[in-house]
Motif scaffolding. Structure first.
Motif, PDB file in Angstrom:
ATOM      1  N   SER A 262     -22.500  66.486 -22.547  1.00  0.00           N
ATOM      2  CA  SER A 262     -21.639  67.586 -21.439  1.00  0.00           C
ATOM      3  C   SER A 262     -20.899  68.709 -21.006  1.00  0.00           C
ATOM      4  CB  SER A 262     -21.359  66.370 -20.444  1.00  0.00           C
ATOM      5  OG  SER A 262     -19.704  66.128 -21.377  1.00  0.00           O
ATOM      6  N   TYR A 263     -20.828  68.897 -22.987  1.00  0.00           N
ATOM      7  CA  TYR A 263     -19.934  70.311 -23.170  1.00  0.00           C
ATOM      8  C   TYR A 263     -21.160  70.984 -23.530  1.00  0.00           C
ATOM      9  CZ  TYR A 263     -15.966  67.015 -24.010  1.00  0.00           C
ATOM     10  OH  TYR A 263     -15.007  66.105 -23.707  1.00  0.00           O
ATOM     11  N   VAL A 264     -21.814  70.835 -23.522  1.00  0.00           N
ATOM     12  CA  VAL A 264     -22.764  72.268 -24.308  1.00  0.00           C
ATOM     13  C   VAL A 264     -24.208  72.089 -23.207  1.00  0.00           C
ATOM     14  CG1 VAL A 264     -22.084  71.998 -26.508  1.00  0.00           C
ATOM     15  CG2 VAL A 264     -24.010  70.894 -25.575  1.00  0.00           C
ATOM     16  N   LEU A 265     -24.439  71.049 -21.988  1.00  0.00           N
ATOM     17  CA  LEU A 265     -24.698  71.282 -20.805  1.00  0.00           C
ATOM     18  C   LEU A 265     -25.363  72.818 -20.188  1.00  0.00           C
ATOM     19  CD1 LEU A 265     -27.468  69.339 -19.628  1.00  0.00           C
ATOM     20  CD2 LEU A 265     -25.294  68.828 -18.291  1.00  0.00           C
ATOM     21  N   ASP A 266     -26.442  73.156 -20.248  1.00  0.00           N
ATOM     22  CA  ASP A 266     -26.548  74.346 -19.466  1.00  0.00           C
ATOM     23  C   ASP A 266     -27.292  73.737 -17.824  1.00  0.00           C
ATOM     24  OD1 ASP A 266     -27.372  77.111 -18.634  1.00  0.00           O
ATOM     25  OD2 ASP A 266     -28.606  77.496 -19.665  1.00  0.00           O
ATOM     26  N   ASN A 267     -28.250  73.544 -17.946  1.00  0.00           N
ATOM     27  CA  ASN A 267     -28.758  72.684 -16.851  1.00  0.00           C
ATOM     28  C   ASN A 267     -29.949  71.535 -16.630  1.00  0.00           C
ATOM     29  OD1 ASN A 267     -32.172  73.998 -16.383  1.00  0.00           O
ATOM     30  ND2 ASN A 267     -30.789  75.840 -17.111  1.00  0.00           N
ATOM     31  N   VAL A 268     -30.229  71.333 -15.903  1.00  0.00           N
ATOM     32  CA  VAL A 268     -31.253  70.261 -15.578  1.00  0.00           C
ATOM     33  C   VAL A 268     -32.415  70.579 -14.582  1.00  0.00           C
ATOM     34  CG1 VAL A 268     -32.199  67.304 -15.703  1.00  0.00           C
ATOM     35  CG2 VAL A 268     -29.622  68.994 -16.455  1.00  0.00           C
ATOM     36  N   GLU A 269     -33.542  71.031 -14.945  1.00  0.00           N
ATOM     37  CA  GLU A 269     -34.444  71.151 -13.946  1.00  0.00           C
ATOM     38  C   GLU A 269     -36.049  70.194 -13.731  1.00  0.00           C
ATOM     39  OE1 GLU A 269     -38.594  74.664 -14.224  1.00  0.00           O
ATOM     40  OE2 GLU A 269     -36.942  74.100 -15.599  1.00  0.00           O
TER      41      GLU A 269
END
Length: 260
Positions: free
Chosen positions: A126-133
Protein backbone atom coordinates in the motif's frame (compact mmCIF):
# COMPACT_ATOMS: atom_id res chain seq x y z
CA UNK A 1 -10.76 -21.97 4.21
CA UNK A 2 -7.90 -21.90 6.61
CA UNK A 3 -8.59 -21.41 10.28
CA UNK A 4 -5.59 -21.12 12.59
CA UNK A 5 -5.71 -23.89 15.17
CA UNK A 6 -3.98 -24.03 18.51
CA UNK A 7 -6.04 -26.75 20.17
CA UNK A 8 -9.26 -28.47 19.23
CA UNK A 9 -11.43 -29.92 22.00
CA UNK A 10 -14.33 -32.06 20.83
CA UNK A 11 -17.30 -33.41 22.73
CA UNK A 12 -18.30 -37.09 22.85
CA UNK A 13 -19.30 -38.81 19.66
CA UNK A 14 -22.04 -40.18 17.53
CA UNK A 15 -21.37 -38.74 14.08
CA UNK A 16 -18.28 -37.76 12.15
CA UNK A 17 -18.18 -34.33 10.54
CA UNK A 18 -15.47 -32.85 8.35
CA UNK A 19 -14.80 -29.37 7.06
CA UNK A 20 -12.34 -29.67 4.21
CA UNK A 21 -10.56 -27.44 1.73
CA UNK A 22 -9.42 -28.11 -1.82
CA UNK A 23 -5.83 -27.33 -0.80
CA UNK A 24 -4.43 -30.75 0.11
CA UNK A 25 -1.92 -29.39 2.60
CA UNK A 26 -4.67 -27.61 4.49
CA UNK A 27 -7.52 -30.00 3.78
CA UNK A 28 -8.12 -31.23 7.34
CA UNK A 29 -9.36 -28.05 8.93
CA UNK A 30 -11.50 -29.79 11.52
CA UNK A 31 -12.67 -33.31 12.07
CA UNK A 32 -15.18 -33.71 14.87
CA UNK A 33 -17.34 -36.55 16.13
CA UNK A 34 -20.41 -34.66 17.28
CA UNK A 35 -23.81 -35.28 18.78
CA UNK A 36 -25.88 -32.96 16.65
CA UNK A 37 -28.21 -33.97 13.81
CA UNK A 38 -28.93 -32.79 10.29
CA UNK A 39 -25.28 -31.98 9.54
CA UNK A 40 -25.03 -29.11 12.00
CA UNK A 41 -21.77 -28.14 13.71
CA UNK A 42 -21.95 -26.05 16.88
CA UNK A 43 -18.75 -24.07 17.40
CA UNK A 44 -17.87 -22.35 20.66
CA UNK A 45 -15.97 -19.07 20.48
CA UNK A 46 -14.78 -16.28 22.73
CA UNK A 47 -15.49 -13.66 20.08
CA UNK A 48 -18.69 -12.76 18.30
CA UNK A 49 -18.69 -14.02 14.72
CA UNK A 50 -18.84 -10.52 13.25
CA UNK A 51 -15.48 -9.62 14.84
CA UNK A 52 -13.70 -12.96 14.33
CA UNK A 53 -11.12 -13.16 11.53
CA UNK A 54 -11.11 -16.93 11.85
CA UNK A 55 -14.87 -16.99 11.45
CA UNK A 56 -14.72 -14.73 8.44
CA UNK A 57 -12.48 -17.25 6.66
CA UNK A 58 -15.62 -19.39 6.33
CA UNK A 59 -17.47 -16.79 4.25
CA UNK A 60 -14.71 -14.77 2.57
CA UNK A 61 -12.09 -15.94 0.05
CA UNK A 62 -8.72 -14.24 -0.10
CA UNK A 63 -7.38 -13.02 -3.44
CA UNK A 64 -4.42 -15.43 -3.29
CA UNK A 65 -3.14 -17.98 -0.80
CA UNK A 66 0.31 -18.84 0.50
CA UNK A 67 1.92 -22.20 1.20
CA UNK A 68 4.11 -23.27 4.12
CA UNK A 69 7.14 -21.71 2.42
CA UNK A 70 5.34 -18.35 2.05
CA UNK A 71 5.05 -18.79 -1.70
CA UNK A 72 1.88 -17.49 -3.38
CA UNK A 73 -0.77 -19.95 -4.52
CA UNK A 74 -3.47 -19.08 -7.08
CA UNK A 75 -6.94 -18.64 -5.67
CA UNK A 76 -9.40 -15.97 -6.85
CA UNK A 77 -6.41 -14.57 -8.71
CA UNK A 78 -5.54 -17.60 -10.82
CA UNK A 79 -2.28 -16.53 -12.46
CA UNK A 80 0.03 -13.56 -12.84
CA UNK A 81 2.84 -11.98 -14.84
CA UNK A 82 5.45 -9.78 -13.18
CA UNK A 83 7.73 -7.21 -14.79
CA UNK A 84 11.47 -7.63 -14.36
CA UNK A 85 11.66 -4.56 -12.12
CA UNK A 86 8.75 -5.76 -9.93
CA UNK A 87 6.82 -2.56 -10.53
CA UNK A 88 4.02 -3.98 -12.65
CA UNK A 89 1.86 -7.02 -11.95
CA UNK A 90 -0.66 -8.40 -14.42
CA UNK A 91 -3.26 -10.33 -12.44
CA UNK A 92 -5.70 -12.74 -14.05
CA UNK A 93 -8.74 -13.72 -11.99
CA UNK A 94 -11.56 -16.26 -12.06
CA UNK A 95 -14.54 -14.73 -13.89
CA UNK A 96 -17.00 -17.38 -12.73
CA UNK A 97 -17.12 -16.41 -9.05
CA UNK A 98 -20.30 -15.06 -7.46
CA UNK A 99 -20.84 -13.21 -4.22
CA UNK A 100 -23.44 -14.66 -1.88
CA UNK A 101 -25.96 -12.04 -3.03
CA UNK A 102 -25.74 -13.38 -6.59
CA UNK A 103 -23.62 -10.58 -8.08
CA UNK A 104 -20.47 -11.49 -9.98
CA UNK A 105 -16.92 -10.88 -8.79
CA UNK A 106 -15.77 -8.23 -11.26
CA UNK A 107 -12.59 -6.38 -12.06
CA UNK A 108 -14.02 -3.26 -10.46
CA UNK A 109 -14.64 -5.18 -7.22
CA UNK A 110 -11.09 -6.57 -7.19
CA UNK A 111 -9.68 -3.12 -7.99
CA UNK A 112 -11.59 -1.77 -4.99
CA UNK A 113 -10.28 -4.58 -2.77
CA UNK A 114 -6.66 -4.04 -3.78
CA UNK A 115 -6.85 -0.26 -3.46
CA UNK A 116 -8.57 -0.25 -0.07
CA UNK A 117 -7.51 -3.58 1.42
CA UNK A 118 -3.79 -2.92 1.56
CA UNK A 119 -3.96 -0.29 4.26
CA UNK A 120 -6.73 -2.03 6.21
CA UNK A 121 -4.86 -5.34 6.32
CA UNK A 122 -1.39 -3.84 6.96
CA UNK A 123 0.05 -4.82 3.58
CA UNK A 124 3.32 -3.13 2.70
CA UNK A 125 2.44 -2.76 -0.98
CA UNK A 126 0.00 0.00 0.00
CA UNK A 127 2.99 2.32 0.51
CA UNK A 128 4.15 1.93 -3.11
CA UNK A 129 0.82 1.45 -4.90
CA UNK A 130 0.44 3.75 -7.90
CA UNK A 131 -2.79 2.56 -9.53
CA UNK A 132 -4.90 -0.46 -10.40
CA UNK A 133 -6.30 -0.72 -13.92
CA UNK A 134 -9.08 -2.99 -15.15
CA UNK A 135 -7.62 -4.03 -18.51
CA UNK A 136 -10.51 -6.30 -19.49
CA UNK A 137 -12.78 -8.89 -17.93
CA UNK A 138 -10.51 -11.29 -16.07
CA UNK A 139 -7.42 -9.07 -16.19
CA UNK A 140 -6.08 -6.37 -13.85
CA UNK A 141 -2.81 -4.45 -14.01
CA UNK A 142 -1.27 -3.21 -10.77
CA UNK A 143 1.37 -0.50 -11.08
CA UNK A 144 3.74 0.43 -8.26
CA UNK A 145 5.99 3.47 -7.88
CA UNK A 146 8.85 1.39 -6.47
CA UNK A 147 9.94 -2.25 -6.78
CA UNK A 148 8.09 -4.61 -4.47
CA UNK A 149 8.52 -8.40 -4.50
CA UNK A 150 5.72 -9.53 -2.18
CA UNK A 151 2.50 -8.20 -3.68
CA UNK A 152 1.16 -11.70 -4.33
CA UNK A 153 1.84 -12.75 -0.73
CA UNK A 154 0.12 -9.59 0.52
CA UNK A 155 -2.99 -10.38 -1.52
CA UNK A 156 -3.46 -13.51 0.60
CA UNK A 157 -4.41 -11.19 3.48
CA UNK A 158 -7.16 -9.45 1.54
CA UNK A 159 -10.69 -10.91 1.51
CA UNK A 160 -12.85 -10.34 -1.54
CA UNK A 161 -15.79 -8.11 -0.64
CA UNK A 162 -18.30 -6.31 -2.88
CA UNK A 163 -17.38 -2.84 -4.06
CA UNK A 164 -18.12 -0.04 -1.58
CA UNK A 165 -18.84 -2.49 1.28
CA UNK A 166 -16.28 -1.01 3.70
CA UNK A 167 -16.89 2.04 5.86
CA UNK A 168 -14.46 4.91 6.45
CA UNK A 169 -12.66 2.90 9.16
CA UNK A 170 -12.30 -0.18 6.99
CA UNK A 171 -15.03 -2.18 8.72
CA UNK A 172 -17.26 -4.44 6.63
CA UNK A 173 -20.77 -3.06 6.30
CA UNK A 174 -22.13 -6.47 5.28
CA UNK A 175 -21.02 -10.08 5.59
CA UNK A 176 -21.36 -10.93 1.91
CA UNK A 177 -18.42 -12.89 0.53
CA UNK A 178 -17.61 -15.57 -2.02
CA UNK A 179 -16.68 -18.33 0.45
CA UNK A 180 -18.02 -21.84 1.09
CA UNK A 181 -20.51 -20.70 3.75
CA UNK A 182 -23.04 -17.86 3.80
CA UNK A 183 -23.83 -15.72 6.80
CA UNK A 184 -27.57 -15.86 7.58
CA UNK A 185 -28.16 -14.05 10.86
CA UNK A 186 -27.10 -13.57 14.47
CA UNK A 187 -29.81 -14.46 16.97
CA UNK A 188 -30.61 -12.65 20.21
CA UNK A 189 -28.74 -15.46 21.99
CA UNK A 190 -25.56 -14.39 20.12
CA UNK A 191 -25.53 -17.45 17.90
CA UNK A 192 -24.47 -16.67 14.34
CA UNK A 193 -25.91 -19.04 11.74
CA UNK A 194 -23.99 -19.97 8.60
CA UNK A 195 -25.35 -22.07 5.74
CA UNK A 196 -23.35 -24.00 3.16
CA UNK A 197 -22.96 -22.14 -0.13
CA UNK A 198 -24.33 -24.60 -2.69
CA UNK A 199 -23.11 -22.36 -5.53
CA UNK A 200 -19.52 -22.22 -4.27
CA UNK A 201 -17.16 -21.76 -7.21
CA UNK A 202 -14.52 -24.25 -6.01
CA UNK A 203 -16.13 -27.57 -6.94
CA UNK A 204 -13.21 -29.47 -5.36
CA UNK A 205 -14.28 -28.22 -1.94
CA UNK A 206 -16.10 -30.93 0.00
CA UNK A 207 -17.92 -30.83 3.33
CA UNK A 208 -20.79 -32.78 4.87
CA UNK A 209 -21.68 -29.86 7.13
CA UNK A 210 -24.75 -27.91 6.03
CA UNK A 211 -25.07 -25.47 8.95
CA UNK A 212 -22.59 -23.94 11.39
CA UNK A 213 -23.92 -22.37 14.57
CA UNK A 214 -21.27 -20.02 15.94
CA UNK A 215 -21.82 -19.56 19.69
CA UNK A 216 -20.20 -16.45 21.18
CA UNK A 217 -19.53 -17.36 24.83
CA UNK A 218 -17.33 -14.81 26.56
CA UNK A 219 -17.28 -16.46 29.97
CA UNK A 220 -14.66 -19.18 30.43
CA UNK A 221 -16.69 -21.40 32.78
CA UNK A 222 -19.76 -21.15 30.58
CA UNK A 223 -17.74 -22.33 27.57
CA UNK A 224 -16.54 -25.32 29.58
CA UNK A 225 -20.06 -26.25 30.65
CA UNK A 226 -21.38 -25.81 27.10
CA UNK A 227 -18.87 -28.34 25.82
CA UNK A 228 -19.50 -30.80 28.65
CA UNK A 229 -23.27 -30.66 28.13
CA UNK A 230 -23.10 -31.00 24.34
CA UNK A 231 -24.50 -27.53 23.63
CA UNK A 232 -21.39 -26.97 21.52
CA UNK A 233 -19.38 -29.61 19.68
CA UNK A 234 -15.93 -28.07 19.40
CA UNK A 235 -13.65 -25.45 20.98
CA UNK A 236 -10.29 -24.19 19.76
CA UNK A 237 -11.18 -23.52 16.12
CA UNK A 238 -11.94 -19.91 16.72
CA UNK A 239 -8.99 -18.13 18.28
CA UNK A 240 -5.24 -17.97 17.81
CA UNK A 241 -4.96 -18.98 21.45
CA UNK A 242 -6.62 -21.71 23.47
CA UNK A 243 -10.28 -21.12 24.31
CA UNK A 244 -9.93 -22.73 27.74
CA UNK A 245 -7.11 -22.80 30.31
CA UNK A 246 -4.82 -25.82 30.17
CA UNK A 247 -5.89 -26.76 33.69
CA UNK A 248 -9.27 -27.93 32.37
CA UNK A 249 -7.85 -30.32 29.77
CA UNK A 250 -7.31 -33.13 32.30
CA UNK A 251 -10.93 -32.80 33.42
CA UNK A 252 -12.11 -33.15 29.83
CA UNK A 253 -10.07 -36.31 29.34
CA UNK A 254 -11.68 -37.85 32.42
CA UNK A 255 -15.17 -37.36 30.95
CA UNK A 256 -14.13 -38.70 27.53
CA UNK A 257 -14.02 -35.43 25.63
CA UNK A 258 -11.55 -35.76 22.78
CA UNK A 259 -8.43 -33.60 22.53
CA UNK A 260 -7.15 -33.38 18.94
Amino acid sequence: MFLILSLIIVSCTNKSKEVNSSDDKKSKVATADIRTEDNVLNVGSIKDFKTSKEGHSLIFDSLTRIDHLYKPIPWLVTKWEISKDYMEYDLFYNTNVKFHDGTMLTGDALKYNIETGGTINYCSYSYVLDNVEVVEDGHLKVKLNAPYLYLLQDLSKIPAVPKDSLDDKGNKTSLVGTGPFKFVETTQAEISILKKNDDYWDKNYKTDIDTINWHAIADEQTRKLALESGQIDVLGLTEHYISLPYSTIYDFKKIRITIL
